[in-house]
Motif scaffolding. Structure first.
Motif, PDB file in Angstrom:
ATOM      1  N   MET A   1       0.173 -16.394   4.755  1.00  0.00           N
ATOM      2  CA  MET A   1      -0.135 -15.456   3.705  1.00  0.00           C
ATOM      3  C   MET A   1       0.994 -14.445   3.579  1.00  0.00           C
ATOM      4  O   MET A   1       1.671 -14.132   4.544  1.00  0.00           O
ATOM      5  N   LYS A   2       1.117 -13.917   2.406  1.00  0.00           N
ATOM      6  CA  LYS A   2       2.148 -12.924   2.178  1.00  0.00           C
ATOM      7  C   LYS A   2       1.723 -11.592   2.793  1.00  0.00           C
ATOM      8  O   LYS A   2       0.552 -11.311   2.965  1.00  0.00           O
ATOM      9  N   MET A   3       2.727 -10.798   3.104  1.00  0.00           N
ATOM     10  CA  MET A   3       2.480  -9.503   3.741  1.00  0.00           C
ATOM     11  C   MET A   3       1.618  -8.603   2.865  1.00  0.00           C
ATOM     12  O   MET A   3       0.738  -7.911   3.371  1.00  0.00           O
ATOM     13  N   GLY A   4       1.845  -8.602   1.557  1.00  0.00           N
ATOM     14  CA  GLY A   4       1.068  -7.760   0.651  1.00  0.00           C
ATOM     15  C   GLY A   4      -0.395  -8.163   0.589  1.00  0.00           C
ATOM     16  O   GLY A   4      -1.275  -7.309   0.476  1.00  0.00           O
ATOM     17  N   THR A   5      -0.668  -9.458   0.678  1.00  0.00           N
ATOM     18  CA  THR A   5      -2.046  -9.938   0.634  1.00  0.00           C
ATOM     19  C   THR A   5      -2.818  -9.488   1.867  1.00  0.00           C
ATOM     20  O   THR A   5      -3.955  -9.037   1.757  1.00  0.00           O
ATOM     21  N   ILE A   6      -2.197  -9.590   3.011  1.00  0.00           N
ATOM     22  CA  ILE A   6      -2.859  -9.170   4.253  1.00  0.00           C
ATOM     23  C   ILE A   6      -3.088  -7.664   4.247  1.00  0.00           C
ATOM     24  O   ILE A   6      -4.155  -7.185   4.643  1.00  0.00           O
ATOM     25  N   ALA A   7      -2.119  -6.917   3.770  1.00  0.00           N
ATOM     26  CA  ALA A   7      -2.286  -5.460   3.687  1.00  0.00           C
ATOM     27  C   ALA A   7      -3.405  -5.100   2.718  1.00  0.00           C
ATOM     28  O   ALA A   7      -4.207  -4.191   2.999  1.00  0.00           O
ATOM     29  N   PHE A   8      -3.487  -5.810   1.590  1.00  0.00           N
ATOM     30  CA  PHE A   8      -4.563  -5.570   0.633  1.00  0.00           C
ATOM     31  C   PHE A   8      -5.919  -5.875   1.254  1.00  0.00           C
ATOM     32  O   PHE A   8      -6.882  -5.110   1.078  1.00  0.00           O
ATOM     33  N   LEU A   9      -6.019  -6.969   1.989  1.00  0.00           N
ATOM     34  CA  LEU A   9      -7.287  -7.324   2.626  1.00  0.00           C
ATOM     35  C   LEU A   9      -7.677  -6.319   3.710  1.00  0.00           C
ATOM     36  O   LEU A   9      -8.847  -5.955   3.830  1.00  0.00           O
ATOM     37  N   LYS A  10      -6.703  -5.863   4.474  1.00  0.00           N
ATOM     38  CA  LYS A  10      -6.995  -4.842   5.485  1.00  0.00           C
ATOM     39  C   LYS A  10      -7.472  -3.544   4.834  1.00  0.00           C
ATOM     40  O   LYS A  10      -8.416  -2.913   5.317  1.00  0.00           O
ATOM     41  N   MET A  11      -6.830  -3.172   3.741  1.00  0.00           N
ATOM     42  CA  MET A  11      -7.236  -1.962   3.029  1.00  0.00           C
ATOM     43  C   MET A  11      -8.633  -2.128   2.443  1.00  0.00           C
ATOM     44  O   MET A  11      -9.434  -1.191   2.466  1.00  0.00           O
ATOM     45  N   SER A  12      -8.934  -3.302   1.949  1.00  0.00           N
ATOM     46  CA  SER A  12     -10.268  -3.564   1.405  1.00  0.00           C
ATOM     47  C   SER A  12     -11.335  -3.458   2.485  1.00  0.00           C
ATOM     48  O   SER A  12     -12.390  -2.852   2.264  1.00  0.00           O
ATOM     49  N   VAL A  13     -11.065  -4.031   3.651  1.00  0.00           N
ATOM     50  CA  VAL A  13     -12.013  -3.934   4.766  1.00  0.00           C
ATOM     51  C   VAL A  13     -12.195  -2.483   5.165  1.00  0.00           C
ATOM     52  O   VAL A  13     -13.320  -2.023   5.410  1.00  0.00           O
ATOM     53  N   PHE A  14     -11.115  -1.733   5.224  1.00  0.00           N
ATOM     54  CA  PHE A  14     -11.181  -0.321   5.575  1.00  0.00           C
ATOM     55  C   PHE A  14     -11.995   0.467   4.554  1.00  0.00           C
ATOM     56  O   PHE A  14     -12.839   1.293   4.923  1.00  0.00           O
ATOM     57  N   LEU A  15     -11.768   0.236   3.272  1.00  0.00           N
ATOM     58  CA  LEU A  15     -12.498   0.956   2.230  1.00  0.00           C
ATOM     59  C   LEU A  15     -13.985   0.612   2.241  1.00  0.00           C
ATOM     60  O   LEU A  15     -14.827   1.505   2.060  1.00  0.00           O
ATOM     61  N   VAL A  16     -14.315  -0.653   2.463  1.00  0.00           N
ATOM     62  CA  VAL A  16     -15.733  -1.036   2.566  1.00  0.00           C
ATOM     63  C   VAL A  16     -16.380  -0.309   3.737  1.00  0.00           C
ATOM     64  O   VAL A  16     -17.493   0.208   3.626  1.00  0.00           O
ATOM     65  N   GLY A  17     -15.675  -0.244   4.848  1.00  0.00           N
ATOM     66  CA  GLY A  17     -16.202   0.460   6.012  1.00  0.00           C
ATOM     67  C   GLY A  17     -16.414   1.937   5.750  1.00  0.00           C
ATOM     68  O   GLY A  17     -17.440   2.511   6.138  1.00  0.00           O
ATOM     69  N   ILE A  18     -15.470   2.578   5.074  1.00  0.00           N
ATOM     70  CA  ILE A  18     -15.594   4.006   4.762  1.00  0.00           C
ATOM     71  C   ILE A  18     -16.765   4.256   3.820  1.00  0.00           C
ATOM     72  O   ILE A  18     -17.553   5.195   4.011  1.00  0.00           O
ATOM     73  N   VAL A  19     -16.921   3.413   2.802  1.00  0.00           N
ATOM     74  CA  VAL A  19     -18.014   3.591   1.845  1.00  0.00           C
ATOM     75  C   VAL A  19     -19.364   3.432   2.532  1.00  0.00           C
ATOM     76  O   VAL A  19     -20.277   4.256   2.348  1.00  0.00           O
TER      77      VAL A  19
END
Length: 158
Positions: A1-19
């Motif tokens: 996977m590309k670096m940007g895709t993994i960073a986007f997925l990590k950010m998505s997991v983080f945002l779901v957790g915060i919400v």
């Protein structure tokens, strides 16, 4: 996977957790207080229901942690390993635990005649969603095991 895709997925997991954390800390207690005030005959269920939801939230956050570990394994080119299979297994087990806790909670509320149809529908959506996640994780675990076996056979052949 590309670096940007993994960073986007990590950010998505983080945002779901915060919400979900904000909902658990701020909205859920006030919603439970409002429900207890509107239905005083069921006010004694306020804390058992809150505790049950918070226990399932612990399993949810543990699954998010495992998803983050899985993304790190993919980032480090270690996706086809036992570590990834263990992370998927933990996600599957957490989904099963959430499903069991919601089924027990709904049966408990139905037993005391306090299961509102709207709550039952939301509970069933959560149960079926976690069932889908558990089945999908089990399928991924089996596929990953087959890939790991093929990879080890290929490494031995060369």
């Amino acid at each position: 996977m590309k670096m940007g895709t993994i960073a986007f997925l990590k950010m998505s997991v983080f945002l779901v957790g915060i919400v979900i954390l904000c909902l658990c800390l701020f909205c859920l207690p006030s919603l439970a207080g409002y429900s207890a005030a509107m239905n005083p005959e069921y006010a004694y269920l306020k804390y058992p229901v809150l505790i049950g939801i918070y226990i399932t939230a612990i399993f949810f956050f543990f699954s998010l942690l495992q998803a983050t570990k899985l993304l790190n394994y993919i980032h480090n080119k270690n996706a086809f390993s036992e570590l990834a299979a263990n992370a998927l297994r933990q996600i599957k087990n957490s989904a099963i635990n959430i499903m069991v806790l919601y089924v027990i909670g709904m049966f408990g509320l139905a037993f005391v005649n306090a299961l509102h149809p709207g709550v039952a529908i939301i509970g069933m959506v959560i149960v079926f969603t976690t069932l889908v996640i558990a089945v999908f994780a089990a399928v991924l675990i089996e596929l990953l095991r087959n890939v790991i076996d093929l990879k080890s056979d290929n490494d031995l052949t060369v």
